[in-house]
Design a protein around this motif. Structure first.
Motif, short mmCIF file in Angstrom:
data_model
loop_
_atom_site.label_atom_id
_atom_site.label_comp_id
_atom_site.label_asym_id
_atom_site.label_seq_id
_atom_site.Cartn_x
_atom_site.Cartn_y
_atom_site.Cartn_z
N SER A 250 0.82 -1.21 0.00
CA SER A 250 0.00 0.00 0.00
C SER A 250 0.86 1.26 0.00
O SER A 250 0.39 2.32 -0.42
N ASP A 254 0.20 0.89 -5.88
CA ASP A 254 -1.17 1.40 -5.82
C ASP A 254 -2.11 0.28 -5.38
O ASP A 254 -2.95 -0.19 -6.16
N GLY A 257 -5.76 1.24 -5.55
CA GLY A 257 -6.33 1.29 -6.89
C GLY A 257 -6.67 -0.07 -7.44
O GLY A 257 -7.77 -0.28 -7.96
#
Length: 367
Positions: A250, A254, A257
Motif C-alpha cells: 500500500s 497502488d 487502486g
C-alpha cells in the motif's frame, strides 16, 4: 401429640401426606463473591464483585452463562461470533463451495486452515471463560489452551495470506519492485533474492513465532510477571507482522487502486486491533470507576467485541483474495503438507508446550 388424634388417623401437621410428597426447595444460584473472597489467581484488575466461587460443578458453570456474573458477557461476546463464523464457513466450504469447488479441493486447503483457526479461537475462549472456576489447575489449563488457540489462529491466517494474498502483490514481483525502485527512488538494486528468501521462510518463521508466543503467554501467568496483559497483547500482535508485505504494497504500489477491498478492510482491521489492544492494556473503563463495570462494560468485553470486528473484516479480504486466486491460480498449488500438515505439527508442538507448563507448579497452582 395426644393419643386420640393418632387413633383417629390424623397426620401430624408437619408430616407429608401420601398423596402429596414434599417438594424440595428450589435450588438457588450460588451467591457471587467479591474480589477478597476468591483466590488471587481469580482476581481481575479493578473488578470488585461478580466472581463465581471456586470448585463449581460443570453444570453450575453452564448455568452461570445465563446469570449476571463478571464472566457472562465474556462468554457471549465470543459465542455469538462463533455461531456467525461457523455459519459463514459452512456456506463457503460445505453448502455451495467457493467457485463451485468441492470442499476437499486442494485450492481450499488454506481456507480450511484459516477457518479452523478462527473457530478454534472463539470456541476455546468460550470454554475458558465458562469453566474457569472448576479448579485452579483446570483454570490454568483452559487459559493455556486459549493462548495456544490464538497462536494457532495466527498461523492459520498466515497460511491463508501466503497462498491467497501474497501472490497477487506487486511487491513480490522482483522485476516490478526493482523497476519501481529504479524509476521512483533512484535505487539500482535487485530484490529478487530477498523476496525469494522471504517467500521460503514465511511459513517456518510464522510456525516458530506461534510456538514462541504461546510460551510467552503461558509464562505471563506466573506471579513474577508485572504486566501480564501488556505482554499478552504484544505477543498476540506478533503474528500480524506476517502481513507486513500488504502494508508495504500500500505504501510502494497502488494497492488502493487495484485491490480496494484488501486496502480498506486491511487497514480497518488493524484499527479495530489497536482499539482492542488499548482496552486490554489500559483496563478502561473499570480503572476509572472500579466496581461500576463489574458485570457489563468492562475492558475484556470490549476487547472481545473489537477483536471480533477485526476478524470479521479480515474474513472479507481473505475471501476476496481467494476469488482472485481461483481466477489466476499461481504455478505452485497448495499442498496438503504445506497447509494441513503444518497445522497438525503446530498442534502437536502446542500440546507439548501446555503439558510442560501444567507440570510446573509455578505456572499451574494446585487446588
Amino acid at each position: 401429640m395426644p393419643a386420640g388424634v393418632a387413633d383417629q388417623g390424623q397426620s401430624p401437621p408437619n408430616a407429608a401426606s401420601p398423596q402429596s410428597p414434599p417438594r424440595p426447595p428450589p435450588r438457588r444460584a450460588a451467591p457471587l463473591l467479591r474480589w477478597d473472597e476468591v483466590p488471587d489467581d481469580f482476581v481481575e484488575c479493578f473488578i470488585l464483585s461478580g466472581y463465581r466461587r471456586l470448585q463449581c460443578t460443570a453444570l453450575e458453570c453452564l448455568v452461570s452463562v445465563l446469570q449476571p456474573t463478571n464472566e457472562t458477557l465474556n462468554f457471549w461476546t465470543h459465542f455469538i461470533p462463533l455461531l456467525l463464523f461457523a455459519s459463514k464457513f459452512c456456506r463457503l466450504l460445505l453448502l455451495r463451495g467457493v467457485g463451485d469447488l468441492p470442499f476437499h479441493h486442494p485450492f481450499l486447503l488454506p481456507l480450511w486452515c484459516y477457518a479452523s483457526g478462527v473457530l478454534l479461537t472463539f470456541a476455546m475462549s468460550c470454554t475458558a471463560h465458562v469453566f474457569s472456576c472448576l479448579s485452579l489447575r483446570l483454570r490454568a489449563a483452559f487459559f493455556y489452551l486459549d493462548y495456544a488457540s490464538i497462536s494457532y489462529y495466527g498461523f492459520g491466517s498466515t497460511v491463508a495470506y501466503y497462498y491467497y494474498l501474497l501472490p497477487g502483490l506487486s511487491l513480490l514481483e522482483p522485476r516490478a519492485l526493482s523497476r519501481y525502485l529504479q524509476q521512483r527512488l533512484g535505487w539500482h538494486v535487485d530484490c529478487s533474492a530477498p523476496i525469494a528468501l522471504y517467500s521460503a521462510l514465511l511459513l517456518p518463521v510464522a510456525f516458530l513465532l506461534a510456538v514462541a508466543c504461546t510460551v510467552a503467554c503461558c509464562k505471563s501467568r506466573s506471579e513474577w510477571c508485572t504486566y501480564p496483559f501488556a505482554i499478552r497483547t504484544f505477543v498476540f500482535a506478533m503474528p500480524l507482522s506476517m502481513a507486513c508485505p500488504i502494508m508495504l504494497e500500500s505504501l510502494l504500489f497502488d494497492l488502493k487502486g487495484h485491490n480496494p477491498t484488501l486496502f480498506v478492510y486491511f487497514y480497518r482491521r488493524y484499527f479495530w486491533l489497536l482499539v482492542a489492544a488499548f482496552f486490554n492494556v489500559s483496563k478502561i473503563p473499570e480503572r476509572i470507576q472500579p466496581g461500576l463495570f463489574d458485570i457489563i462494560g468492562h475492558s475484556h468485553q470490549l476487547f472481545h467485541i473489537f477483536t471480533f470486528l477485526s476478524i470479521y473484516d479480515q474474513m472479507f479480504y481473505v475471501e476476496e483474495g481467494l476469488r482472485h486466486f481461483l481466477q489466476e491460480p499461481p504455478p505452485a498449488s497448495p499442498t496438503f503438507t504445506g497447509t494441513v500438515g503444518y497445522m497438525v505439527l503446530l498442534v502437536l508442538c502446542l500440546v507439548l508446550v501446555i503439558k510442560r507448563f501444567l507440570n510446573v507448579p509455578e505456572f499451574c497452582k494446585q487446588d
